[in-house]
Design a protein around this motif. Structure first.
Motif, PDB file in Angstrom:
ATOM      1  N   PHE A 260       0.866  -1.174   0.000  1.00 57.80           N
ATOM      2  CA  PHE A 260       0.000   0.000   0.000  1.00 57.80           C
ATOM      3  C   PHE A 260       0.906   1.227   0.000  1.00 57.80           C
ATOM      4  O   PHE A 260       1.738   1.389   0.893  1.00 57.80           O
ATOM      5  N   THR A 261       0.753   2.037  -1.057  1.00 56.41           N
ATOM      6  CA  THR A 261       1.643   3.174  -1.261  1.00 56.41           C
ATOM      7  C   THR A 261       0.860   4.401  -1.700  1.00 56.41           C
ATOM      8  O   THR A 261      -0.292   4.301  -2.126  1.00 56.41           O
ATOM      9  N   ASP A 262       1.493   5.556  -1.622  1.00 54.71           N
ATOM     10  CA  ASP A 262       0.842   6.794  -2.063  1.00 54.71           C
ATOM     11  C   ASP A 262       0.684   6.823  -3.579  1.00 54.71           C
ATOM     12  O   ASP A 262      -0.320   7.311  -4.089  1.00 54.71           O
ATOM     13  N   ARG A 263       1.687   6.329  -4.288  1.00 52.43           N
ATOM     14  CA  ARG A 263       1.657   6.337  -5.750  1.00 52.43           C
ATOM     15  C   ARG A 263       1.636   4.907  -6.268  1.00 52.43           C
ATOM     16  O   ARG A 263       2.321   4.034  -5.747  1.00 52.43           O
ATOM     17  N   SER A 264       0.874   4.681  -7.322  1.00 46.92           N
ATOM     18  CA  SER A 264       0.744   3.336  -7.861  1.00 46.92           C
ATOM     19  C   SER A 264       2.035   2.869  -8.528  1.00 46.92           C
ATOM     20  O   SER A 264       2.383   1.687  -8.441  1.00 46.92           O
ATOM     21  N   VAL A 265       2.749   3.762  -9.187  1.00 50.61           N
ATOM     22  CA  VAL A 265       4.001   3.356  -9.835  1.00 50.61           C
ATOM     23  C   VAL A 265       5.009   2.923  -8.776  1.00 50.61           C
ATOM     24  O   VAL A 265       5.800   1.994  -8.985  1.00 50.61           O
ATOM     25  N   LEU A 266       4.963   3.567  -7.609  1.00 46.87           N
ATOM     26  CA  LEU A 266       5.817   3.163  -6.496  1.00 46.87           C
ATOM     27  C   LEU A 266       5.404   1.784  -5.996  1.00 46.87           C
ATOM     28  O   LEU A 266       6.240   0.944  -5.665  1.00 46.87           O
ATOM     29  N   GLY A 267       4.089   1.530  -5.972  1.00 48.30           N
ATOM     30  CA  GLY A 267       3.605   0.227  -5.553  1.00 48.30           C
ATOM     31  C   GLY A 267       4.092  -0.895  -6.445  1.00 48.30           C
ATOM     32  O   GLY A 267       4.441  -1.987  -5.970  1.00 48.30           O
ATOM     33  N   GLU A 268       4.112  -0.655  -7.763  1.00 49.29           N
ATOM     34  CA  GLU A 268       4.598  -1.663  -8.706  1.00 49.29           C
ATOM     35  C   GLU A 268       6.027  -2.077  -8.352  1.00 49.29           C
ATOM     36  O   GLU A 268       6.370  -3.273  -8.339  1.00 49.29           O
ATOM     37  N   VAL A 269       6.849  -1.101  -8.068  1.00 50.95           N
ATOM     38  CA  VAL A 269       8.257  -1.351  -7.787  1.00 50.95           C
ATOM     39  C   VAL A 269       8.438  -1.983  -6.411  1.00 50.95           C
ATOM     40  O   VAL A 269       9.161  -2.971  -6.251  1.00 50.95           O
ATOM     41  N   GLU A 270       7.762  -1.414  -5.409  1.00 46.96           N
ATOM     42  CA  GLU A 270       7.971  -1.883  -4.047  1.00 46.96           C
ATOM     43  C   GLU A 270       7.399  -3.276  -3.806  1.00 46.96           C
ATOM     44  O   GLU A 270       7.918  -4.038  -2.982  1.00 46.96           O
ATOM     45  N   ALA A 271       6.323  -3.639  -4.511  1.00 47.57           N
ATOM     46  CA  ALA A 271       5.791  -5.000  -4.379  1.00 47.57           C
ATOM     47  C   ALA A 271       6.841  -6.015  -4.827  1.00 47.57           C
ATOM     48  O   ALA A 271       7.020  -7.072  -4.203  1.00 47.57           O
ATOM     49  N   LYS A 272       7.540  -5.692  -5.896  1.00 45.98           N
ATOM     50  CA  LYS A 272       8.588  -6.598  -6.389  1.00 45.98           C
ATOM     51  C   LYS A 272       9.809  -6.567  -5.468  1.00 45.98           C
ATOM     52  O   LYS A 272      10.448  -7.605  -5.242  1.00 45.98           O
ATOM     53  N   ARG A 273      10.135  -5.390  -4.934  1.00 46.48           N
ATOM     54  CA  ARG A 273      11.286  -5.305  -4.027  1.00 46.48           C
ATOM     55  C   ARG A 273      11.069  -6.228  -2.811  1.00 46.48           C
ATOM     56  O   ARG A 273      11.955  -7.000  -2.428  1.00 46.48           O
TER      57      ARG A 273
END
Length: 307
Positions: A260-273
């Motif tokens: 769960f993130t403020d920005r969706s593009v950040l979510g894409e990256v952080e889910a994989k991280r």
């Protein structure tokens, strides 16, 4: 006001980005924005897809090893962001296309390649062999056979752009669902506190059946998981999340990670991280934009971070 908005709920369904798109707004006057939003999605797909012979990203791929290619500003910005995260070497890699095509997991002809074939493809997924020219807005892949594929980050970028559009138009509340990539806009009309109730998929059950629910103010929810696309060969299960460091599916006892993130593009990256890290990263939830995460293991053990 909330009850009035609930009665003024409007949704539209569309197929794009290789998935089912569902957009929802609250407020009768905002209904026309749905069709305009779908056109925006189609426009981004036209520029970013690698599933058609013609697009801006395909022009870059087709010129690999030959010449730099000029792309639009939005495409350039997204490529630059994708390459930046690819160079962090944590599992996300926007150049992994040649390796994905070798395995074909989730597609016709899926197979387990030879070690030699995998090593051969690994040389084509080096993100440091992408030359970006900010001044001329060009992208150059240094080796013939290299491919950019923004599928692992594009949905998040597009969802964020739709949110910007909706906010500029004054949409009080809405849901952007790009095939499971969720972005919640404004305050939920369903609850006095304005929070949204977000379900976390049970990997063992059909889509839409949840194992956990989370309450959050407007945010993005993105999941990385291995439960939908896999290959079983000689009794062994191979999932589709390939590790660019080895060329093989990541060895893990995780089934999914939802962030769960403020920005969706950040979510894409952080889910994989987090998925490739296989456990919570110390201090992750304290980083700007990160709200929380839910880890679900193969034995259905759940680990919540800041939830």
């Amino acid at each position: 006001m909330a009850s009035e908005l609930m009665a003024q709920r409007h949704s539209m369904v569309h197929h794009a980005l290789g998935t089912k798109i569902v957009l929802t707004v609250y407020g009768d006057q905002y209904f026309p924005i749905l069709s305009k939003s779908m056109k925006l999605i189609d426009g981004y797909e036209d520029r970013l897809t690698v599933n058609r012979p013609v697009s801006e990203v395909m022009s870059v791929n087709q010129a690999a090893g030959k010449t730099p290619k000029l792309v639009s500003q939005s495409t350039y910005d997204l490529i630059k962001l994708a390459v930046h995260y690819s160079r962090e070497n944590f599992g996300f890699n926007a150049l992994i296309g040649p390796l994905v095509k070798l395995w074909k997991i989730g597609f016709s002809g899926a197979n387990v390649p030879s070690d030699a074939a995998i090593k051969d493809r690994l040389r084509l997924i080096d993100p440091y062999q992408v030359l970006l020219d900010d001044e001329n807005r060009t992208v150059y892949l240094e080796q013939s056979g290299m491919e950019l594929d923004l599928g692992g980050i594009a949905k998040g970028y597009i969802a964020d752009r739709l949110r910007d559009y909706w906010q500029s138009a004054g949409v009080p509340a809405g849901i952007i669902d790009l095939g499971g990539n969720l972005l919640f806009v404004g305050k939920s009309p369903r609850r006095p506190d304005g929070q949204w109730i977000i379900g976390v998929q049970d990997p063992q059950l059909k889509r839409g059946q949840n194992m956990e629910t989370v309450r959050q103010s407007a945010c993005s929810a993105v999941t990385s998981g291995i439960y939908e696309r896999f290959l079983v060969k000689n009794g062994k299960r191979y999932h589709h999340l390939l590790d660019p460091r080895t060329g093989y599916p990541l060895e893990t006892d995780l089934n999914s990670v939802t962030v769960f993130t403020d920005r969706s593009v950040l979510g894409e990256v952080e889910a994989k991280r987090l998925f490739f890290n296989e456990e919570p990263v110390a201090g992750w939830e304290e980083q700007p934009g990160n709200r929380g995460a839910v880890f679900i293991h193969n034995d259905e053990h759940i680990v919540n971070v800041n939830i």
